[in-house]
Design an enzyme around this catalytic site. Structure first.
Site, PDB file in Angstrom:
ATOM      1  N   MET A 328       0.826  -1.210   0.000  1.00  0.00           N
ATOM      2  CA  MET A 328       0.000   0.000   0.000  1.00  0.00           C
ATOM      3  C   MET A 328       0.860   1.259   0.000  1.00  0.00           C
ATOM      4  O   MET A 328       0.593   2.201  -0.743  1.00  0.00           O
ATOM      5  CB  MET A 328      -0.948   0.000   1.213  1.00  0.00           C
ATOM      6  CG  MET A 328      -1.946  -1.123   1.214  1.00  0.00           C
ATOM      7  SD  MET A 328      -2.949  -1.173  -0.285  1.00  0.00           S
ATOM      8  CE  MET A 328      -4.067   0.183  -0.006  1.00  0.00           C
ATOM      9  N   ASP A 347      10.829   3.418   5.715  1.00  0.00           N
ATOM     10  CA  ASP A 347      10.600   2.051   6.179  1.00  0.00           C
ATOM     11  C   ASP A 347      11.746   1.699   7.117  1.00  0.00           C
ATOM     12  O   ASP A 347      12.627   2.528   7.358  1.00  0.00           O
ATOM     13  CB  ASP A 347      10.477   1.060   5.007  1.00  0.00           C
ATOM     14  CG  ASP A 347       9.601  -0.138   5.371  1.00  0.00           C
ATOM     15  OD1 ASP A 347       9.946  -0.852   6.329  1.00  0.00           O
ATOM     16  OD2 ASP A 347       8.557  -0.346   4.713  1.00  0.00           O
ATOM     17  N   VAL A 405       2.321  -2.306   9.303  1.00  0.00           N
ATOM     18  CA  VAL A 405       1.538  -3.521   9.595  1.00  0.00           C
ATOM     19  C   VAL A 405       0.237  -3.231  10.345  1.00  0.00           C
ATOM     20  O   VAL A 405       0.168  -2.307  11.158  1.00  0.00           O
ATOM     21  CB  VAL A 405       2.370  -4.539  10.434  1.00  0.00           C
ATOM     22  CG1 VAL A 405       3.318  -5.291   9.563  1.00  0.00           C
ATOM     23  CG2 VAL A 405       3.053  -3.841  11.587  1.00  0.00           C
ATOM     24  N   GLU A 406      -0.747  -4.070  10.096  1.00  0.00           N
ATOM     25  CA  GLU A 406      -2.081  -3.884  10.688  1.00  0.00           C
ATOM     26  C   GLU A 406      -2.089  -4.442  12.118  1.00  0.00           C
ATOM     27  O   GLU A 406      -2.587  -5.548  12.369  1.00  0.00           O
ATOM     28  CB  GLU A 406      -3.111  -4.596   9.794  1.00  0.00           C
ATOM     29  CG  GLU A 406      -4.557  -4.369  10.154  1.00  0.00           C
ATOM     30  CD  GLU A 406      -5.090  -2.996   9.724  1.00  0.00           C
ATOM     31  OE1 GLU A 406      -4.290  -2.108   9.425  1.00  0.00           O
ATOM     32  OE2 GLU A 406      -6.321  -2.844   9.715  1.00  0.00           O
ATOM     33  N   LYS A 411       0.994   0.234  15.596  1.00  0.00           N
ATOM     34  CA  LYS A 411       0.601   1.502  14.960  1.00  0.00           C
ATOM     35  C   LYS A 411       0.600   2.628  15.993  1.00  0.00           C
ATOM     36  O   LYS A 411       1.061   3.739  15.718  1.00  0.00           O
ATOM     37  CB  LYS A 411      -0.779   1.375  14.312  1.00  0.00           C
ATOM     38  CG  LYS A 411      -0.746   0.625  12.968  1.00  0.00           C
ATOM     39  CD  LYS A 411      -1.972   0.971  12.144  1.00  0.00           C
ATOM     40  CE  LYS A 411      -2.269   0.022  11.009  1.00  0.00           C
ATOM     41  NZ  LYS A 411      -1.634   0.286   9.751  1.00  0.00           N
ATOM     42  N   SER A 433      -7.105  -0.734   7.489  1.00  0.00           N
ATOM     43  CA  SER A 433      -8.325  -1.198   6.838  1.00  0.00           C
ATOM     44  C   SER A 433      -9.350  -1.660   7.862  1.00  0.00           C
ATOM     45  O   SER A 433     -10.492  -1.919   7.500  1.00  0.00           O
ATOM     46  CB  SER A 433      -8.008  -2.315   5.851  1.00  0.00           C
ATOM     47  OG  SER A 433      -7.209  -3.278   6.467  1.00  0.00           O
ATOM     48  N   HIS A 454      -8.378   5.535   4.029  1.00  0.00           N
ATOM     49  CA  HIS A 454      -8.336   4.130   3.612  1.00  0.00           C
ATOM     50  C   HIS A 454      -8.368   4.004   2.090  1.00  0.00           C
ATOM     51  O   HIS A 454      -9.416   4.153   1.464  1.00  0.00           O
ATOM     52  CB  HIS A 454      -9.529   3.401   4.246  1.00  0.00           C
ATOM     53  CG  HIS A 454      -9.594   1.939   3.918  1.00  0.00           C
ATOM     54  ND1 HIS A 454     -10.767   1.229   3.931  1.00  0.00           N
ATOM     55  CD2 HIS A 454      -8.631   1.052   3.565  1.00  0.00           C
ATOM     56  CE1 HIS A 454     -10.523  -0.025   3.588  1.00  0.00           C
ATOM     57  NE2 HIS A 454      -9.241  -0.154   3.356  1.00  0.00           N
ATOM     58  N   ASN A 457      -6.896  -1.578  -2.517  1.00  0.00           N
ATOM     59  CA  ASN A 457      -5.809  -2.227  -3.250  1.00  0.00           C
ATOM     60  C   ASN A 457      -6.314  -2.769  -4.588  1.00  0.00           C
ATOM     61  O   ASN A 457      -7.331  -3.448  -4.584  1.00  0.00           O
ATOM     62  CB  ASN A 457      -5.288  -3.368  -2.355  1.00  0.00           C
ATOM     63  CG  ASN A 457      -4.038  -4.019  -2.895  1.00  0.00           C
ATOM     64  OD1 ASN A 457      -3.387  -3.501  -3.797  1.00  0.00           O
ATOM     65  ND2 ASN A 457      -3.718  -5.178  -2.355  1.00  0.00           N
ATOM     66  N   GLU A 466     -11.940   5.832   1.560  1.00  0.00           N
ATOM     67  CA  GLU A 466     -12.804   6.103   2.706  1.00  0.00           C
ATOM     68  C   GLU A 466     -12.026   7.034   3.627  1.00  0.00           C
ATOM     69  O   GLU A 466     -10.880   6.735   3.988  1.00  0.00           O
ATOM     70  CB  GLU A 466     -13.095   4.811   3.470  1.00  0.00           C
ATOM     71  CG  GLU A 466     -14.268   4.025   2.961  1.00  0.00           C
ATOM     72  CD  GLU A 466     -14.500   2.752   3.777  1.00  0.00           C
ATOM     73  OE1 GLU A 466     -15.655   2.451   4.076  1.00  0.00           O
ATOM     74  OE2 GLU A 466     -13.525   2.044   4.105  1.00  0.00           O
ATOM     75  N   ASN A 504     -15.806  -2.397   4.061  1.00  0.00           N
ATOM     76  CA  ASN A 504     -15.477  -3.745   4.527  1.00  0.00           C
ATOM     77  C   ASN A 504     -16.555  -4.314   5.440  1.00  0.00           C
ATOM     78  O   ASN A 504     -16.787  -5.519   5.467  1.00  0.00           O
ATOM     79  CB  ASN A 504     -14.123  -3.756   5.238  1.00  0.00           C
ATOM     80  CG  ASN A 504     -12.981  -3.727   4.230  1.00  0.00           C
ATOM     81  OD1 ASN A 504     -13.171  -4.065   3.059  1.00  0.00           O
ATOM     82  ND2 ASN A 504     -11.809  -3.309   4.661  1.00  0.00           N
TER      83      ASN A 504
HETATM   84  P1  NAI Z   1       2.945  -4.644   3.842  1.00  0.00           P
HETATM   85  O1  NAI Z   1       3.241  -5.725   4.803  1.00  0.00           O
HETATM   86  O2  NAI Z   1       3.052  -4.877   2.395  1.00  0.00           O
HETATM   87  O3  NAI Z   1       3.816  -3.363   4.198  1.00  0.00           O
HETATM   88  C1  NAI Z   1       4.031  -2.883   5.481  1.00  0.00           C
HETATM   89  C2  NAI Z   1       5.376  -2.173   5.464  1.00  0.00           C
HETATM   90  O4  NAI Z   1       5.498  -1.442   6.682  1.00  0.00           O
HETATM   91  C3  NAI Z   1       6.560  -3.123   5.395  1.00  0.00           C
HETATM   92  O5  NAI Z   1       7.427  -2.713   4.364  1.00  0.00           O
HETATM   93  C4  NAI Z   1       7.227  -2.963   6.764  1.00  0.00           C
HETATM   94  O6  NAI Z   1       8.632  -3.124   6.703  1.00  0.00           O
HETATM   95  C5  NAI Z   1       6.844  -1.556   7.097  1.00  0.00           C
HETATM   96  N1  NAI Z   1       6.941  -1.213   8.514  1.00  0.00           N
HETATM   97  C6  NAI Z   1       6.626  -1.960   9.579  1.00  0.00           C
HETATM   98  N2  NAI Z   1       6.883  -1.255  10.714  1.00  0.00           N
HETATM   99  C7  NAI Z   1       7.357  -0.057  10.325  1.00  0.00           C
HETATM  100  C8  NAI Z   1       7.813   1.086  11.020  1.00  0.00           C
HETATM  101  N3  NAI Z   1       7.830   1.128  12.341  1.00  0.00           N
HETATM  102  N4  NAI Z   1       8.230   2.140  10.304  1.00  0.00           N
HETATM  103  C9  NAI Z   1       8.234   2.107   8.960  1.00  0.00           C
HETATM  104  N5  NAI Z   1       7.826   1.046   8.256  1.00  0.00           N
HETATM  105  C10 NAI Z   1       7.399  -0.027   8.938  1.00  0.00           C
HETATM  106  O7  NAI Z   1       1.468  -4.169   4.250  1.00  0.00           O
HETATM  107  P2  NAI Z   1       0.335  -3.507   3.317  1.00  0.00           P
HETATM  108  O8  NAI Z   1      -0.469  -4.566   2.706  1.00  0.00           O
HETATM  109  O9  NAI Z   1       0.943  -2.463   2.486  1.00  0.00           O
HETATM  110  O10 NAI Z   1      -0.596  -2.824   4.423  1.00  0.00           O
HETATM  111  C11 NAI Z   1      -0.232  -1.634   5.088  1.00  0.00           C
HETATM  112  C12 NAI Z   1      -1.450  -1.054   5.759  1.00  0.00           C
HETATM  113  O11 NAI Z   1      -2.453  -0.796   4.788  1.00  0.00           O
HETATM  114  C13 NAI Z   1      -2.117  -1.952   6.784  1.00  0.00           C
HETATM  115  O12 NAI Z   1      -2.627  -1.155   7.827  1.00  0.00           O
HETATM  116  C14 NAI Z   1      -3.246  -2.604   6.002  1.00  0.00           C
HETATM  117  O13 NAI Z   1      -4.308  -3.034   6.816  1.00  0.00           O
HETATM  118  C15 NAI Z   1      -3.651  -1.449   5.138  1.00  0.00           C
HETATM  119  N6  NAI Z   1      -4.363  -1.836   3.928  1.00  0.00           N
HETATM  120  C16 NAI Z   1      -3.962  -2.915   3.184  1.00  0.00           C
HETATM  121  C17 NAI Z   1      -4.642  -3.290   2.038  1.00  0.00           C
HETATM  122  C18 NAI Z   1      -4.181  -4.454   1.232  1.00  0.00           C
HETATM  123  O14 NAI Z   1      -4.981  -4.953   0.426  1.00  0.00           O
HETATM  124  N7  NAI Z   1      -2.964  -4.894   1.369  1.00  0.00           N
HETATM  125  C19 NAI Z   1      -5.846  -2.523   1.584  1.00  0.00           C
HETATM  126  C20 NAI Z   1      -6.116  -1.364   2.378  1.00  0.00           C
HETATM  127  C21 NAI Z   1      -5.431  -1.055   3.522  1.00  0.00           C
END
Ligand code: NAI
Length: 716
Positions: A328, A347, A405-406, A411, A433, A454, A457, A466, A504
């Site tokens: 995302m 990151d 991360v979720e 967070k 999400s 929000h 994806n 949202e 959702n």
């Molecule tokens: P992902 O796992 O692909 O990416 C998360 C990234 O955050 C990773 O690169 C990780 O290294 C990094 N990270 C973790 N702790 C950190 C920190 N303290 N500082 C900086 N970076 C850090 O996860 P994704 O899928 O991108 O999801 C991210 C957020 O978006 C979550 O809250 C998820 O619920 C939300 N989301 C995801 C969707 C999806 O379909 N994947 C859709 C809508 C929202």
């Protein structure tokens, strides 16, 4: 007030300037069309005129097309036919003028604007970034009814014309020139001078040079189109493609194809008559009315700021930052960069940051391939994204979007630390999400500048965002983020905090109910196929595979804790996750994937509790999955999670692809009759349990017969 003025230049060249003074854009309504007709009568008899230019008086908008409010009002096919015929007659007056006429297109030229230009002898388009030309009628459930289906194929050939008429696609000036739709591209700063130069040339050589170019560019009928057998192939291919794309649910493109096919070789007058008849038939269909409502609702979003304080502008964001460079984060960074907003991405290490670049580059390469951007723009856009593992650059960001991360605890820790690193004005937005925005806000000092944003994806494709307003979020923050979302090309809806927010909360129980159908013995392919036939972009089980079964399971669990007996259990998901079947990303889920190919997988059966196959009618299958969403949406309105029925409909269409031709979830429910929905829910409750019990909120709406306040402006 007059919309048209005539100016006469010294050398016999007249300018007809269209400027609806009280409107932001020029549109054709009944009054404007009548006046245009009168002005053209006057021009025809003026023997001092040697040539004429048609220009818009607006700075960067040509003609937005017919006034959609008038399309909405028509409920009688005879009236639709008459309006089409009247418009055709007015434009025919342009074609019949005894001197050459040039349309000078600067800014958006849509529908009727394009049809008017086609009635001119020549067309020029400026290189203004806002110049785009289209016939978007099919997207409103109608066909071009003022000569578009007749004049365009005559000008540029059948195949090229169909590509424009059947898709509603917008052409920029260069593409319009390449297709033969316009004769020249001119610089917008000197449009009048260049247009005068152009017409002077035309007067000198009677347009011979332009006609020669049209011929040489292949704009005139191709070989395939010239003989009946070739044309038959062309039309049958186009029909096949349309049926695949629309699954037969959108009558307008098929009707447009049919009109072009039937009128080939006929006189223009006979062609116009056929066009008008078909227009009359289409304009009264529920599909047209539903698409028109969606259009109005999307337009209303363009005019608001997401708060009741309508004067609030919010801050303009020119710099942004993203925390978390995952799927995302990378997508969000790419979106910012594409809209000229510099973006810092942080990151935990450089390898992770690099992933955001990869993700952004991947999306942008697609844009280069589709020629949406040039290789130079590709590099410029990518340069706007810079990576970091510390907070450098975060102070000057107008907004930081958290996409890590979720996990609530993680967070909260991260945003508490982040708050110390950002500027006094910086908005912190979470892309969560499913986690509570109000819970997360507890980690912050400045809750007024915290909000949920929000994205769905894949970020570059999904049109909805949202915006989750926490109890401490200020109007200023909502307005800033609402306007930013629009600037990013998205349709925002503001929702209040609650599990799953709006989309959702409705979608996940629907998906889980599909599993419950599966477990009761309904065939997997039947479920998916039936919902696609209903109008969803994919079936619910395929959707599990797309989202990721682990991700969906996580959200389902959160919603299950909240909804309890209102939502079905889904033990299959756990079994599949344990077996490593995570959906498309792991190559296996409910289906098996080979590259982009989706295949049936006999192994899936072993994860479903063995039971005998049962059959269910298509209607019951659809109702069993869709009506619980309607029931839950009523609750969302009652609990003030969603602000309006229009937001629910827009949210479901733009967030999940819910059948647009049905007008959205609640409009669909109303078309079925809310009392009928209630009866069905009660029948399901009796057969399958309390998760179908109609909510008291739903019963209230059913009593009224509508989710929309009939008298409110919302319906418009
Ligand atoms: P992902 O796992 O692909 O990416 C998360 C990234 O955050 C990773 O690169 C990780 O290294 C990094 N990270 C973790 N702790 C950190 C920190 N303290 N500082 C900086 N970076 C850090 O996860 P994704 O899928 O991108 O999801 C991210 C957020 O978006 C979550 O809250 C998820 O619920 C939300 N989301 C995801 C969707 C999806 O379909 N994947 C859709 C809508 C929202």
């Amino acid at each position: 007030m007059s919309a048209f003025t005539i100016e006469k230049m010294a050398d016999g060249i007249a300018l007809l300037i269209f400027d609806s003074k009280e409107e932001k854009v020029n549109t054709f309504n009944l009054t404007v069309m009548t006046e245009l007709g009168e002005k053209l009568d006057q021009l025809r008899t003026d023997s001092s005129i040697k040539a004429m230019l048609i220009l818009s008086g607006k700075e960067d908008a040509f003609i937005a097309g017919a006034d959609v409010r008038e399309i909405e009002k028509i409920t009688d096919p005879a009236e639709g036919y008459r309006v089409a015929r009247e418009g055709q007659k007015v434009f025919q007056k342009i074609a019949d003028l005894p001197f050459p006429v040039v349309s000078v297109i600067n800014g958006a030229c849509m529908g009727g604007g394009t049809e008017m230009s086609l009635a001119c002898d020549y067309r020029l388009a400026t290189d203004h970034p806002k110049t785009s030309i289209a016939l978007p009628e099919v997207t409103l459930g109608i066909i071009p009814g003022w000569g578009g289906t007749q004049r365009l194929p005559r000008l540029i050939g059948i195949q090229r014309a169909l590509d424009i008429i059947l898709t509603g696609k917008r052409l920029d000036a260069v593409r319009a020139y390449k297709s033969g739709l316009v004769d020249k591209v001119i610089p917008w700063q000197w449009q009048k001078e260049k247009a005068l130069e152009f017409i002077t040339e035309i007067l000198k050589d009677s347009g011979e040079a332009v006609k020669a170019r049209r011929k040489a560019s292949g704009a005139l009928p191709f070989l395939l189109e010239k003989n009946p057998a070739g044309r038959a192939v062309l039309f049958s291919q186009a029909k096949k493609m349309l049926l695949e794309k629309t699954k037969g649910q959108y009558p307008a493109p098929l009707a447009a194809l049919d009109v072009v096919r039937k009128t080939i070789g006929k006189s223009l007058e006979a062609g116009l008559e056929t066009e008008a008849k078909v227009m009359g038939d289409l304009i009264i269909t529920p599909v047209c009315k539903n698409l028109v409502q969606i259009f109005f609702r999307s337009e209303a979003v363009k005019k608001e700021n997401g708060t009741t304080n309508t004067a609030l502008k919010g801050q303009k964001i020119s710099k942004a930052a993203v925390l978390g460079a995952g799927v995302m984060g990378g997508g969000i960074a790419q979106l910012f960069a594409s809209k000229q907003i510099d973006c810092r991405v942080k990151d935990i290490n450089n390898e992770a940051v690099a992933k955001a670049y990869q993700q952004a580059a991947y999306v942008l390469q697609g844009d280069v391939k589709r020629r949406k951007i040039t290789p130079v723009e590709f590099r410029q856009t990518l340069h706007r994204i810079t990576g970091t593992t510390d907070y450098s650059g975060f102070k000057s960001a107008g907004i930081v979007v958290e996409a890590i991360v979720e996990n609530l605890k993680v967070k909260m820790d991260v945003i508490a630390e982040l708050e110390k690193q950002v500027g006094q004005q910086t908005i912190i937005a979470s892309n969560t999400s499913s986690l509570s925005i109000n819970e997360m806000a507890k980690a912050l000092q400045h809750k007024d500048r915290f909000i949920g944003l929000h994205f769905f994806n894949p970020v570059h494709r999904m049109p909805l965002v949202e915006i989750i307003r926490g109890s401490g979020t200020s109007d200023e923050t909502v307005a800033t983020v609402f306007n930013l979302s629009k600037a990013l090309g998205k349709t925002p809806i503001v929702v209040n905090d609650g599990p799953g927010f709006l989309v959702n909360r409705l979608l996940v129980p629907y998906m889980v109910e599909a599993i419950s159908l599966l477990e009761s013995g309904v065939d997997l392919h039947t479920i998916d196929r039936t919902l696609v036939k209903f109008g969803m972009p994919m079936g619910p089980l395929e959707l599990f595979d797309e989202v990721g079964i682990d991700v969906a399971h996580k959200v389902a669990k959160i919603l299950h804790d909240f909804m309890g007996s209102r939502m079905a259990e889904s033990p299959i998901l756990e079994r599949m996750i344990t077996a490593g079947r995570l959906g498309k990303k792991s190559g296996k889920g409910f289906y098996r994937y080979e590259g982009h190919k989706k295949l049936a997988d006999p192994e899936t059966a072993s994860f479903i509790k063995p039971s005998e196959k049962i059959s269910i009618s298509e209607t019951d299958l659809v109702h069993r999955l869709i009506f619980p969403m309607v029931n839950e949406a009523a609750r969302c309105l009652d609990e003030n999670i969603a602000r309006s029925a229009a937001d629910v409909d827009l949210g479901m269409i733009f967030g999940t692809g819910f059948a647009p031709f049905r007008g959205g979830l609640l409009t669909y429910a109303e078309s079925e009759g809310l009392k009928n929905v209630q009866k069905k829910l009660q029948e399901f409750e009796h057969n399958y349990g309390v998760r179908f019990t109609p909510s008291s909120a739903f019963l209230k709406f059913a009593e009224k017969g509508s989710f929309y306040e009939k008298s409110s402006k919302e319906k418009k």
